[in-house]
Design an enzyme around this catalytic site. Structure first.
Site, mmCIF file in Angstrom:
data_model
loop_
_atom_site.group_PDB
_atom_site.id
_atom_site.type_symbol
_atom_site.label_atom_id
_atom_site.label_comp_id
_atom_site.label_asym_id
_atom_site.label_seq_id
_atom_site.Cartn_x
_atom_site.Cartn_y
_atom_site.Cartn_z
ATOM 1 N N SER A 13 -6.483 3.243 -8.545
ATOM 2 C CA SER A 13 -6.215 4.635 -8.155
ATOM 3 C C SER A 13 -6.095 5.471 -9.412
ATOM 4 O O SER A 13 -5.135 5.324 -10.179
ATOM 5 C CB SER A 13 -4.912 4.736 -7.362
ATOM 6 O OG SER A 13 -4.475 6.089 -7.367
ATOM 7 N N HIS A 38 -10.602 4.349 -6.445
ATOM 8 C CA HIS A 38 -9.823 5.030 -5.406
ATOM 9 C C HIS A 38 -9.394 6.403 -5.930
ATOM 10 O O HIS A 38 -8.766 6.509 -6.982
ATOM 11 C CB HIS A 38 -8.608 4.171 -5.057
ATOM 12 C CG HIS A 38 -7.777 4.689 -3.933
ATOM 13 N ND1 HIS A 38 -8.060 4.432 -2.606
ATOM 14 C CD2 HIS A 38 -6.650 5.450 -3.929
ATOM 15 C CE1 HIS A 38 -7.150 4.999 -1.839
ATOM 16 N NE2 HIS A 38 -6.273 5.633 -2.610
ATOM 17 N N ASP A 40 -7.363 9.849 -5.033
ATOM 18 C CA ASP A 40 -6.351 10.418 -4.145
ATOM 19 C C ASP A 40 -6.439 11.929 -4.125
ATOM 20 O O ASP A 40 -6.186 12.596 -5.129
ATOM 21 C CB ASP A 40 -4.956 9.969 -4.614
ATOM 22 C CG ASP A 40 -4.723 8.501 -4.317
ATOM 23 O OD1 ASP A 40 -4.861 8.115 -3.145
ATOM 24 O OD2 ASP A 40 -4.409 7.745 -5.260
ATOM 25 N N MET A 42 -5.012 15.322 -2.706
ATOM 26 C CA MET A 42 -3.780 15.874 -2.121
ATOM 27 C C MET A 42 -3.825 17.388 -2.170
ATOM 28 O O MET A 42 -4.328 17.969 -3.137
ATOM 29 C CB MET A 42 -2.565 15.385 -2.904
ATOM 30 C CG MET A 42 -2.468 13.867 -2.981
ATOM 31 S SD MET A 42 -0.957 13.361 -3.809
ATOM 32 C CE MET A 42 -1.219 11.575 -3.858
ATOM 33 N N HIS A 71 -9.501 9.157 -0.661
ATOM 34 C CA HIS A 71 -8.377 9.089 0.281
ATOM 35 C C HIS A 71 -7.843 10.506 0.453
ATOM 36 O O HIS A 71 -7.198 11.044 -0.449
ATOM 37 C CB HIS A 71 -7.329 8.126 -0.309
ATOM 38 C CG HIS A 71 -6.055 8.065 0.454
ATOM 39 N ND1 HIS A 71 -4.914 7.482 -0.069
ATOM 40 C CD2 HIS A 71 -5.720 8.498 1.696
ATOM 41 C CE1 HIS A 71 -3.934 7.556 0.815
ATOM 42 N NE2 HIS A 71 -4.390 8.182 1.887
ATOM 43 N N MET A 73 -5.470 13.037 1.572
ATOM 44 C CA MET A 73 -4.104 13.330 2.032
ATOM 45 C C MET A 73 -3.975 14.833 2.138
ATOM 46 O O MET A 73 -3.273 15.487 1.355
ATOM 47 C CB MET A 73 -3.091 12.734 1.043
ATOM 48 C CG MET A 73 -2.993 11.216 1.153
ATOM 49 S SD MET A 73 -2.265 10.451 -0.316
ATOM 50 C CE MET A 73 -3.731 10.421 -1.353
ATOM 51 N N MET A 141 -0.945 2.491 4.371
ATOM 52 C CA MET A 141 -0.088 2.979 3.283
ATOM 53 C C MET A 141 1.137 2.085 3.180
ATOM 54 O O MET A 141 1.835 1.859 4.166
ATOM 55 C CB MET A 141 0.358 4.419 3.540
ATOM 56 C CG MET A 141 -0.735 5.480 3.464
ATOM 57 S SD MET A 141 -1.640 5.516 1.910
ATOM 58 C CE MET A 141 -0.312 5.815 0.732
ATOM 59 N N GLY A 146 1.904 10.602 -1.595
ATOM 60 C CA GLY A 146 2.294 11.737 -2.428
ATOM 61 C C GLY A 146 2.285 11.442 -3.925
ATOM 62 O O GLY A 146 1.881 12.289 -4.709
ATOM 63 N N PHE A 147 2.719 10.248 -4.290
ATOM 64 C CA PHE A 147 2.873 9.970 -5.715
ATOM 65 C C PHE A 147 2.546 8.519 -6.046
ATOM 66 O O PHE A 147 2.822 7.625 -5.238
ATOM 67 C CB PHE A 147 4.318 10.273 -6.156
ATOM 68 C CG PHE A 147 4.694 11.711 -5.926
ATOM 69 C CD1 PHE A 147 4.399 12.680 -6.876
ATOM 70 C CD2 PHE A 147 5.304 12.098 -4.737
ATOM 71 C CE1 PHE A 147 4.706 14.013 -6.646
ATOM 72 C CE2 PHE A 147 5.614 13.441 -4.499
ATOM 73 C CZ PHE A 147 5.313 14.395 -5.452
ATOM 74 N N GLY A 149 3.216 5.147 -8.472
ATOM 75 C CA GLY A 149 4.372 4.570 -9.145
ATOM 76 C C GLY A 149 5.605 4.356 -8.280
ATOM 77 O O GLY A 149 6.690 4.128 -8.802
ATOM 78 N N ASP A 179 -2.382 0.311 0.160
ATOM 79 C CA ASP A 179 -2.269 1.356 -0.852
ATOM 80 C C ASP A 179 -0.808 1.716 -1.088
ATOM 81 O O ASP A 179 -0.164 2.290 -0.217
ATOM 82 C CB ASP A 179 -3.061 2.590 -0.376
ATOM 83 C CG ASP A 179 -3.118 3.696 -1.414
ATOM 84 O OD1 ASP A 179 -2.708 3.466 -2.566
ATOM 85 O OD2 ASP A 179 -3.590 4.795 -1.055
ATOM 86 N N GLY A 180 -0.352 1.409 -2.295
ATOM 87 C CA GLY A 180 0.976 1.846 -2.714
ATOM 88 C C GLY A 180 1.863 0.719 -3.193
ATOM 89 O O GLY A 180 2.145 -0.218 -2.447
ATOM 90 N N GLY A 181 2.263 0.791 -4.448
ATOM 91 C CA GLY A 181 3.234 -0.158 -4.986
ATOM 92 C C GLY A 181 2.710 -1.553 -5.234
ATOM 93 O O GLY A 181 3.498 -2.483 -5.387
ATOM 94 N N GLY A 201 -2.482 1.545 -8.681
ATOM 95 C CA GLY A 201 -2.358 2.692 -9.573
ATOM 96 C C GLY A 201 -1.574 2.336 -10.821
ATOM 97 O O GLY A 201 -2.120 1.794 -11.786
#
Ligand code: DX5
Ligand code: ZN
Length: 219
Positions: A13, A38, A40, A42, A71, A73, A141, A146-147, A149, A179-181, A201
């Site tokens: 990402s 990827h 993002d 937003m 993606h 958002m 997700m 939104g963010f 990290g 997606d995420g973490g 990411g």
């Protein structure tokens, strides 16, 4: 038959990349062995952050042959699928929370892109099941959008398990992306749930040696 993925695809990402060197970062993860880029998108409305538009996608397009996974958002994603397809997106995913997937997934395919349906952590997996046959991929997700990290919400991995079961039961072939973490601490628990693709990411761009990190994710 169970799907086993020793070779999970990794989708860096670029939200977590150094924006002042975005082109170099894309080339670097490509050369380090990434499978998908990827991106993002937003809008400052659907999520409290504002990132990249079709102009950035178009500028990055000549730098790599890897597929661009956009993606979205954003609210009203139906207004932006064509601009992103024209800018060079290969995959476009839209959130179930803000659109009519029955219309939008076929519209994305008609533009020549793979069509993805995304669900936020607060959306139950049952809500996405009716659209699985229309989707090329389902994006689960594992953080609140939104963010980059943020810490993974491990309960979301149960949705991946449910999707793997649903796919088998109905003989479907959509891919499952998380997606995420995702980082070197969470990758093994994440893989155990059975996703085909993992977005990474901060867990990649925060490390020194992208090639080495990517190899560790794939091990
Ligand atoms: C979150 C984005 C993710 C995020 C991933 O809103 O959709 O793609 O950037 O970054 P990490 O891996 O750092 O959570
Ligand atoms: Zn994302």
């Amino acid at each position: 038959m169970t799907h086993h993925h020793p070779n999970i695809l990794i989708a860096p990402s670029i939200l977590a990349a150094d924006f002042s060197r975005l082109g170099e970062e894309v080339r670097a993860v490509d050369q380090a062995g990434a499978d998908v880029i990827h991106i993002d998108i937003m809008d400052g409305h659907f999520v409290p952050n504002l990132t990249m538009g079709p102009g950035i996608v178009k500028a990055l397009r000549p730098l790599t042959k890897l597929p661009f996974d956009c993606h979205l958002m954003i609210d009203n994603p139906e207004t932006m699928i064509e601009p992103f397809a024209k800018a060079g997106a290969d995959w476009i995913s839209v959130h179930i929370e803000v659109c009519d997937l029955a219309t939008l997934l076929p519209a994305i395919k008609k533009l020549g892109c793979k069509a993805g349906a995304v669900l936020s952590p607060s959306t139950p997996v049952e809500e996405i099941l009716p659209f699985c046959a229309l989707a090329d991929y389902i994006l689960v997700m594992t953080v609140t959008p939104g963010f980059a990290g943020q810490a993974m919400l491990p309960d979301c991995l149960d949705k991946v398990r449910a999707l793997v079961r649903y796919r088998e039961k109905h003989g479907l072939s959509f891919q499952i992306e998380i997606d995420g973490g995702v980082n070197l601490d969470t990758i093994s628990a994440a893989k155990a749930a059975g996703p085909d693709i993992a977005v990474v990411g901060a867990g990649l761009f925060g490390t020194k040696d992208y090639r080495k990190t990517l190899q560790m994710f794939k091990k």
